[in-house]
Design a protein around this motif. Structure first.
Motif, PDB file in Angstrom:
ATOM      1  N   LEU A 111      -5.069   4.259   0.289  1.00 35.72           N
ATOM      2  CA  LEU A 111      -5.927   3.249  -0.079  1.00 35.72           C
ATOM      3  C   LEU A 111      -5.833   2.066   0.794  1.00 35.72           C
ATOM      4  O   LEU A 111      -7.576   2.335   1.323  1.00 35.72           O
ATOM      5  CB  LEU A 111      -5.483   2.396  -1.714  1.00 35.72           C
ATOM      6  CG  LEU A 111      -4.840   2.817  -2.566  1.00 35.72           C
ATOM      7  CD1 LEU A 111      -4.382   1.816  -3.798  1.00 35.72           C
ATOM      8  CD2 LEU A 111      -6.397   3.319  -3.885  1.00 35.72           C
ATOM      9  N   TYR A 112      -5.638   2.140   1.551  1.00 38.64           N
ATOM     10  CA  TYR A 112      -5.515   1.255   2.943  1.00 38.64           C
ATOM     11  C   TYR A 112      -6.638   2.528   3.873  1.00 38.64           C
ATOM     12  O   TYR A 112      -7.174   2.365   4.749  1.00 38.64           O
ATOM     13  CB  TYR A 112      -4.788   1.624   3.608  1.00 38.64           C
ATOM     14  CG  TYR A 112      -3.561   0.234   2.746  1.00 38.64           C
ATOM     15  CD1 TYR A 112      -3.883  -1.224   3.319  1.00 38.64           C
ATOM     16  CD2 TYR A 112      -2.327   0.771   2.334  1.00 38.64           C
ATOM     17  CE1 TYR A 112      -2.833  -2.169   2.926  1.00 38.64           C
ATOM     18  CE2 TYR A 112      -1.641  -0.088   1.363  1.00 38.64           C
ATOM     19  CZ  TYR A 112      -2.296  -1.713   1.928  1.00 38.64           C
ATOM     20  OH  TYR A 112      -1.231  -2.860   1.099  1.00 38.64           O
ATOM     21  N   ALA A 132      -8.152   4.556   2.733  1.00 41.40           N
ATOM     22  CA  ALA A 132      -9.793   5.021   2.148  1.00 41.40           C
ATOM     23  C   ALA A 132     -10.839   3.524   2.702  1.00 41.40           C
ATOM     24  O   ALA A 132     -12.245   3.650   2.835  1.00 41.40           O
ATOM     25  CB  ALA A 132      -9.543   4.583   0.858  1.00 41.40           C
ATOM     26  N   GLY A 133      -9.860   2.721   3.173  1.00 47.95           N
ATOM     27  CA  GLY A 133     -10.643   1.567   3.524  1.00 47.95           C
ATOM     28  C   GLY A 133     -11.403   0.965   4.096  1.00 47.95           C
ATOM     29  O   GLY A 133     -12.332   0.592   4.663  1.00 47.95           O
ATOM     30  N   TYR A 170       3.473  -2.820   1.167  1.00 49.31           N
ATOM     31  CA  TYR A 170       2.750  -3.225   1.057  1.00 49.31           C
ATOM     32  C   TYR A 170       1.674  -3.927   2.227  1.00 49.31           C
ATOM     33  O   TYR A 170       0.956  -3.386   2.967  1.00 49.31           O
ATOM     34  CB  TYR A 170       1.995  -3.362  -0.112  1.00 49.31           C
ATOM     35  CG  TYR A 170       2.455  -1.465  -0.957  1.00 49.31           C
ATOM     36  CD1 TYR A 170       2.104  -1.077  -0.528  1.00 49.31           C
ATOM     37  CD2 TYR A 170       3.251  -2.602  -1.947  1.00 49.31           C
ATOM     38  CE1 TYR A 170       2.585   0.511  -1.382  1.00 49.31           C
ATOM     39  CE2 TYR A 170       3.726  -1.286  -3.243  1.00 49.31           C
ATOM     40  CZ  TYR A 170       3.011  -0.265  -2.445  1.00 49.31           C
ATOM     41  OH  TYR A 170       3.535   0.993  -3.825  1.00 49.31           O
ATOM     42  N   TYR A 184      -2.999  -1.953   9.428  1.00 48.89           N
ATOM     43  CA  TYR A 184      -4.915  -2.356   8.928  1.00 48.89           C
ATOM     44  C   TYR A 184      -4.929  -3.212   9.219  1.00 48.89           C
ATOM     45  O   TYR A 184      -6.650  -2.854  10.398  1.00 48.89           O
ATOM     46  CB  TYR A 184      -4.900  -2.232   7.456  1.00 48.89           C
ATOM     47  CG  TYR A 184      -6.559  -2.087   6.586  1.00 48.89           C
ATOM     48  CD1 TYR A 184      -6.479  -1.324   5.735  1.00 48.89           C
ATOM     49  CD2 TYR A 184      -7.773  -3.428   7.366  1.00 48.89           C
ATOM     50  CE1 TYR A 184      -8.153  -1.207   5.378  1.00 48.89           C
ATOM     51  CE2 TYR A 184      -8.443  -3.406   6.298  1.00 48.89           C
ATOM     52  CZ  TYR A 184      -9.354  -2.191   5.982  1.00 48.89           C
ATOM     53  OH  TYR A 184     -10.456  -2.025   4.810  1.00 48.89           O
ATOM     54  N   LEU A 233     -13.530  -5.347   3.863  1.00 48.46           N
ATOM     55  CA  LEU A 233     -13.200  -4.669   3.072  1.00 48.46           C
ATOM     56  C   LEU A 233     -11.579  -5.022   2.353  1.00 48.46           C
ATOM     57  O   LEU A 233     -11.577  -4.227   1.674  1.00 48.46           O
ATOM     58  CB  LEU A 233     -13.414  -3.366   3.314  1.00 48.46           C
ATOM     59  CG  LEU A 233     -14.778  -2.837   3.341  1.00 48.46           C
ATOM     60  CD1 LEU A 233     -14.925  -1.490   3.276  1.00 48.46           C
ATOM     61  CD2 LEU A 233     -15.556  -2.873   1.920  1.00 48.46           C
ATOM     62  N   LEU A 234     -10.862  -5.401   3.557  1.00 53.11           N
ATOM     63  CA  LEU A 234      -9.402  -5.436   3.143  1.00 53.11           C
ATOM     64  C   LEU A 234      -9.122  -6.060   1.729  1.00 53.11           C
ATOM     65  O   LEU A 234      -7.720  -5.690   0.993  1.00 53.11           O
ATOM     66  CB  LEU A 234      -8.910  -5.936   4.135  1.00 53.11           C
ATOM     67  CG  LEU A 234      -7.246  -6.606   3.949  1.00 53.11           C
ATOM     68  CD1 LEU A 234      -6.381  -4.858   3.763  1.00 53.11           C
ATOM     69  CD2 LEU A 234      -7.177  -6.997   5.716  1.00 53.11           C
ATOM     70  N   VAL A 284      -9.506  -3.752  -0.730  1.00 53.43           N
ATOM     71  CA  VAL A 284      -8.469  -2.365  -0.818  1.00 53.43           C
ATOM     72  C   VAL A 284      -7.036  -3.545  -1.340  1.00 53.43           C
ATOM     73  O   VAL A 284      -6.277  -2.723  -2.063  1.00 53.43           O
ATOM     74  CB  VAL A 284      -8.159  -2.369   0.818  1.00 53.43           C
ATOM     75  CG1 VAL A 284      -6.173  -1.923   0.907  1.00 53.43           C
ATOM     76  CG2 VAL A 284      -9.135  -1.418   1.639  1.00 53.43           C
ATOM     77  N   ALA A 317      -7.027  -3.625  -5.594  1.00 57.30           N
ATOM     78  CA  ALA A 317      -6.975  -1.975  -5.247  1.00 57.30           C
ATOM     79  C   ALA A 317      -4.712  -1.868  -5.436  1.00 57.30           C
ATOM     80  O   ALA A 317      -4.648  -1.147  -7.054  1.00 57.30           O
ATOM     81  CB  ALA A 317      -7.604  -1.148  -4.672  1.00 57.30           C
ATOM     82  N   VAL A 318      -4.838  -2.092  -4.294  1.00 60.11           N
ATOM     83  CA  VAL A 318      -3.052  -1.724  -4.123  1.00 60.11           C
ATOM     84  C   VAL A 318      -2.815  -2.927  -5.487  1.00 60.11           C
ATOM     85  O   VAL A 318      -1.664  -2.094  -6.004  1.00 60.11           O
ATOM     86  CB  VAL A 318      -2.604  -2.036  -2.586  1.00 60.11           C
ATOM     87  CG1 VAL A 318      -0.884  -2.346  -2.818  1.00 60.11           C
ATOM     88  CG2 VAL A 318      -3.299  -1.404  -1.782  1.00 60.11           C
TER      89      VAL A 318
END
Length: 159
Positions: free
Chosen positions: A19-20, A22-23, A98, A105, A120-121, A124, A127-128
């Protein structure tokens, strides 16, 4: 009335670091389309933030991995947890791995010199939180009922 046993694992069937990644990838792609630099050229401030973030990532992730190894439990969320880890960085946050990935990130964002990944963080992290942390917490509450309830009462989910 039958008592159900806890599920065998948290039910997260993908590596959460994706997920990270992807961001960052989406932010990098947006930057290729419409550059949005944090600073013009090299910046001492940006470099300092990156170094602090990389150091935080290393410290938190090494400590968390070592504790999981010492407690002989899996870091992989689709494997059963055999112990509830509540020491080290887990005294301050229920999710230091995380949090460490969020620090990494931000460090990578500074190295890329783009506002896009940073913008976008929050998506992300959300989503996490919803796709990973919520499932892990439900699993831990079932697997370690009284211990996890007490742990949740004294330690924050993030920071």
């Amino acid at each position: 009335m039958t008592v159900s046993s806890p599920p065998p694992h948290a039910g997260v069937h993908f590596p959460p670091p994706l997920l990270y990644v992807a961001g960052i990838a989406a932010g990098w792609a947006l930057d290729r389309w419409r550059p949005l630099p944090i600073a013009d050229g090299w910046s001492l401030g940006r470099a300092a933030v990156a170094v602090v973030c990389f150091a935080a990532f290393a410290a938190l992730s090494v400590a968390a991995f070592a504790l999981f190894r010492r407690n002989r439990t899996s870091i992989i969320p689709n494997r059963p947890a055999t112990a509830l880890v509540t020491e080290g960085p887990y005294r301050f946050t229920r999710n230091p791995m995380y949090v460490s990935l969020a620090a990494l990130y931000v460090g990578v964002t500074m190295a890329l010199n783009s506002w896009w990944p940073l913008a976008l963080l929050p998506i992300v992290v959300l989503a996490v939180d919803r796709m990973v942390v919520a499932r892990e917490e439900r699993y831990l509450a079932d697997a370690f009922p009284s211990e996890y309830k007490a742990y949740r009462a004294r330690v924050r989910r993030w920071i």
